[in-house]
Design an enzyme around this catalytic site. Structure first.
Site, PDB file in Angstrom:
ATOM      1  N   ARG A  25       4.749 -12.647   9.387  1.00  0.00           N
ATOM      2  CA  ARG A  25       5.286 -11.329   9.848  1.00  0.00           C
ATOM      3  C   ARG A  25       6.698 -11.454  10.184  1.00  0.00           C
ATOM      4  NH1 ARG A  25       3.653  -6.124   9.653  1.00  0.00           N
ATOM      5  NH2 ARG A  25       1.771  -6.742   8.398  1.00  0.00           N
ATOM      6  N   GLU A  36       0.930  -1.604  -0.014  1.00  0.00           N
ATOM      7  CA  GLU A  36       0.164  -0.287  -0.055  1.00  0.00           C
ATOM      8  C   GLU A  36       0.746   1.572   0.065  1.00  0.00           C
ATOM      9  OE1 GLU A  36      -2.576   0.379   3.252  1.00  0.00           O
ATOM     10  OE2 GLU A  36      -3.361   2.428   2.668  1.00  0.00           O
ATOM     11  N   LYS A  89       4.544   0.701   9.029  1.00  0.00           N
ATOM     12  CA  LYS A  89       4.231   2.215   8.335  1.00  0.00           C
ATOM     13  C   LYS A  89       4.100   3.382   9.146  1.00  0.00           C
ATOM     14  CE  LYS A  89       3.614  -0.170   3.876  1.00  0.00           C
ATOM     15  NZ  LYS A  89       2.204   0.260   3.780  1.00  0.00           N
TER      16      LYS A  89
HETATM   17  P1  ATP Z   1       2.996  -1.572   7.674  1.00  0.00           P
HETATM   18  O1  ATP Z   1       1.817  -1.921   9.349  1.00  0.00           O
HETATM   19  O2  ATP Z   1       4.309  -0.964   7.765  1.00  0.00           O
HETATM   20  O3  ATP Z   1       2.287  -0.319   7.142  1.00  0.00           O
HETATM   21  P2  ATP Z   1       1.222  -3.798   6.254  1.00  0.00           P
HETATM   22  O4  ATP Z   1       1.604  -4.853   5.990  1.00  0.00           O
HETATM   23  O5  ATP Z   1       0.474  -3.247   6.088  1.00  0.00           O
HETATM   24  O6  ATP Z   1       2.746  -3.312   6.983  1.00  0.00           O
HETATM   25  P3  ATP Z   1       1.525  -3.608   2.949  1.00  0.00           P
HETATM   26  O7  ATP Z   1       2.034  -2.023   1.984  1.00  0.00           O
HETATM   27  O8  ATP Z   1      -0.012  -3.239   2.842  1.00  0.00           O
HETATM   28  O9  ATP Z   1       1.344  -3.568   4.536  1.00  0.00           O
HETATM   29  O10 ATP Z   1       2.785  -4.682   2.645  1.00  0.00           O
HETATM   30  C1  ATP Z   1       2.879  -5.531   1.720  1.00  0.00           C
HETATM   31  C2  ATP Z   1       3.179  -6.387   1.911  1.00  0.00           C
HETATM   32  O11 ATP Z   1       4.821  -6.520   2.727  1.00  0.00           O
HETATM   33  C3  ATP Z   1       1.906  -7.789   2.449  1.00  0.00           C
HETATM   34  O12 ATP Z   1       2.131  -9.019   1.325  1.00  0.00           O
HETATM   35  C4  ATP Z   1       2.780  -7.749   3.582  1.00  0.00           C
HETATM   36  O13 ATP Z   1       1.915  -9.448   3.929  1.00  0.00           O
HETATM   37  C5  ATP Z   1       4.275  -7.464   3.585  1.00  0.00           C
HETATM   38  N1  ATP Z   1       4.691  -7.044   4.529  1.00  0.00           N
HETATM   39  C6  ATP Z   1       4.892  -5.816   5.506  1.00  0.00           C
HETATM   40  N2  ATP Z   1       5.116  -6.562   6.672  1.00  0.00           N
HETATM   41  C7  ATP Z   1       5.810  -7.225   6.850  1.00  0.00           C
HETATM   42  C8  ATP Z   1       6.383  -8.368   7.500  1.00  0.00           C
HETATM   43  N3  ATP Z   1       7.275  -7.133   8.785  1.00  0.00           N
HETATM   44  N4  ATP Z   1       7.349  -9.357   7.365  1.00  0.00           N
HETATM   45  C9  ATP Z   1       6.419 -10.016   6.386  1.00  0.00           C
HETATM   46  N5  ATP Z   1       5.779  -8.940   6.116  1.00  0.00           N
HETATM   47  C10 ATP Z   1       5.391  -8.340   5.245  1.00  0.00           C
HETATM   48 MG    MG Z   2      -1.381  -2.109   5.412  1.00  0.00          MG
END
Ligand code: ATP
Ligand code: MG
Length: 559
Positions: free
Chosen positions: A262, A35, A272
């Site tokens: 994760r 995102e 983020k």
């Molecule tokens: P954040 O809370 O930092 O925004 P998110 O999962 O909401 O994390 P996205 O941009 O939706 O962020 O993530 C893109 C991809 O990266 C998704 O498939 C998500 O599952 C993966 N991802 C995000 N954080 C991690 C993590 N700490 N370890 C492994 N994969 C991750």
């Molecule tokens: Mg997210």
């Protein structure tokens, strides 16, 4: 084949099983779906390496898909930064896709669902809807609007789309089962009214799809075979499949959602939203502040793409969440830079050393090896003269036998130069040492092969000739948080654990060849650590970041 056979991780096993049952090799396709609401962090690196790594392994395409369904938090700046980071890590996506490109398609499908009695417009507030959700053990209550006629639903949904409904006015919900044991199946929201400008679609849309409604359908449109997401989405899988069933026809290609754990890193935050707080509240300077666990912060700090990929590969994919010690990430960059970074000398806390028997005004250029780990790196010349800087902590007037550095009456070697002996000190009125006087043995030059040069002395010190030294601002970074899991301490906010000493700025004195160092150049300051030229560096003023010290200083503390 010469290649050693690696055992399959559980994700690869899933794919192998699917290749037997449902897919051919040509069907395989993956995606990385960020995102664009912030910069990528080290947690994302795991997901990037997983998806793109599978692409490489199976020779299958990997899409970069921006999951841009929430215009309140998303920006073009983030899209650009995400693309740059993935490229820098060394991966190539097959297609650059945007969930927002599918808004029309998603809308048309939603209209079909309304017509088929699978979706309805709910006019309750989000609070009322939440109240009716029930609990995991108690069924929810049906909305009083659940049985609106198809015509009324179509009309209201049209109004929502046209922006005639205020924000928070109505929502479109899937009509599934308010008694489902899976709370996510209790008539989840598919669309909400948001009158915000989208970074790509502008003012075109007044309604935006929710994650669950957009994600699986995007996978379906792109023919993604395996949609890997983190474990918290496991309960979403049922909904993912339910929506797919509604939009697909028998025989259509169907993607599969599969989950992995994760990755969390100690002494930092991988979210983020929380990283944005650090930027907005001024705890760090920017998203690419070298203290940030973002890919861009790590890059600026001096991490290499190889070290981050190595890190991600070595922790692998897991089925259960765990905490990876940041020391492991530091180990990976140390190991990589050990092979790549030229050795140089720099003194960060200088005290002047005067060689009383070295002729005044004289200088000589000594040969110094660039990298003992890499013969091809060659050697360079460094200037030596009567007055040098050494590290203040490398001298003690008197010390016990375990102190292998300079003391009065004892010998040490100056790296690439001569053996010296401590003779005397000069102090100021407060008793601080301002000069150390030593004598040198002219026959002991490193590499000269003389008997004197081969004599064993206990310590070797780094040094820089005072007259030739170039000054630089040196930024010494430490961990951003003092707590191992800053966002996991009960009743405490993670911001309370920001390390007040995460940045210390000193003036360093460096060997003169470094005056031509370019932004992003990486070196080892011998005996100190790995450093990288920061982007704030100019021709007038060099700025170096400490990437990592040579040893894990935190490990020492806990021993
Ligand atoms: P954040 O809370 O930092 O925004 P998110 O999962 O909401 O994390 P996205 O941009 O939706 O962020 O993530 C893109 C991809 O990266 C998704 O498939 C998500 O599952 C993966 N991802 C995000 N954080 C991690 C993590 N700490 N370890 C492994 N994969 C991750
Ligand atoms: Mg997210």
């Amino acid at each position: 084949m010469a290649e050693a056979k690696k055992s399959l991780n559980f994700i690869e096993q899933i794919i192998e099983e699917d290749l037997v049952k449902d897919y051919t090799k040509d069907d395989l396709k993956f995606r990385f779906p960020p995102e664009p609401n912030g910069y990528l962090h080290i947690g994302h690196a795991s997901s990037i390496c997983l998806n793109f790594g599978l692409g490489e392994r199976y020779n299958a395409p990997v899409n970069l898909r921006f999951d841009d369904t929430n215009p309140t938090k998303e920006e073009q700046e983030y899209v650009d930064a995400i693309k740059e980071d993935i490229k820098w890590l060394g991966f190539k996506w097959a297609e650059e896709c945007y969930a927002s490109d599918y808004f029309q398609k998603l809308y048309d499908w939603a209209v079909d669902m309304i017509k088929n009695g699978d979706a309805y417009v709910d006019s309750q507030t989000s609070e009322e809807i939440a109240e009716q959700k029930g609990t995991p053990t108690q069924p929810g209550k049906e909305s009083p609007y659940r049985n609106r006629s198809v015509e009324e639903n179509l009309e209201l949904f049209e109004q929502m789309k046209n922006g005639e409904t205020p924000e928070r006015g109505h929502v479109l919900r899937a009509k599934i089962d308010m008694a489902s044991p899976n709370m996510l199946m209790r008539d989840p929201v598919m669309y909400r009214c948001l009158h915000k400008k989208h970074h790509r679609t502008g003012d075109e849309w007044k309604i935006y799809p929710m994650y669950d409604w957009a994600h699986g359908q995007s996978d379906f449109i792109e023919h993604v075979s395996h949609s890997f997401c983190t474990l918290e989405f496991l309960p979403h899988r049922e909904l993912y499949n339910w929506f797919l069933e509604k939009v697909s026809k028998p025989g259509d290609f169907e993607p599969k959602q599969r989950e992995f754990a994760r990755r969390n890193l100690s002494h930092t935050i991988v979210s983020k939203r929380k990283l944005l707080q650090l930027v907005e509240k001024g705890f760090v300077d920017s998203w690419d502040d070298p203290r940030m666990p973002t890919i861009s912060g790590l890059r600026r700090r001096g991490y290499t793409p190889e070290s981050i990929r190595k890190f991600a590969d070595s922790i692998g994919v897991g089925k259960r969440e765990n905490l990876i010690d940041v020391a492991h990430l530091e180990f990976c960059v140390r190991e990589d830079l050990n092979k790549k970074a030229p050795r140089v000398m720099g003194v960060l806390d200088p005290v002047k050393l005067v060689i009383t028997n070295y002729p005044e005004g004289e200088e000589e250029w000594l040969e110094a090896e660039n990298n003992p780990e890499d013969e091809a790196a060659g050697s360079r010349q460094i200037p030596f003269s009567r007055e040098l800087y050494i590290e203040r902590e490398d001298f003690k007037e008197s010390a016990n036998r375990k102190f292998f550095r300079l003391t009065l009456g004892k010998e040490v070697r100056l790296k690439n130069a001569y053996i010296i002996k401590g003779e005397d000190v000069v102090k100021d009125a407060d008793g601080n040492i301002t000069e150390i006087h030593v004598t040198y043995d002219p026959k002991s030059k490193s590499g000269s092969g003389t008997e004197e040069s081969l004599r064993k002395v206990k310590g070797t010190l780094h040094w820089v000739s005072v007259k030739h030294a170039v000054e630089a601002e040196v930024r010494l970074y430490d961990r951003l948080f003092t707590e191992e899991t800053p966002d996991g301490v009960k009743d405490k906010d993670y911001l309370e654990f920001v390390n007040p000493e995460s940045l210390k700025v000193v003036t360093g004195y460096l060997e003169p060849g470094l005056k031509d160092a370019k932004i992003q150049d990486k070196v080892q300051f011998q005996r100190i650590g790995y450093f990288c030229v920061d982007k704030d560096s100019t021709l007038e003023k060099l700025v170096f970041n400490r990437t990592v010290s040579l040893r894990d200083s935190w490990a020492k503390i806990s021993n």
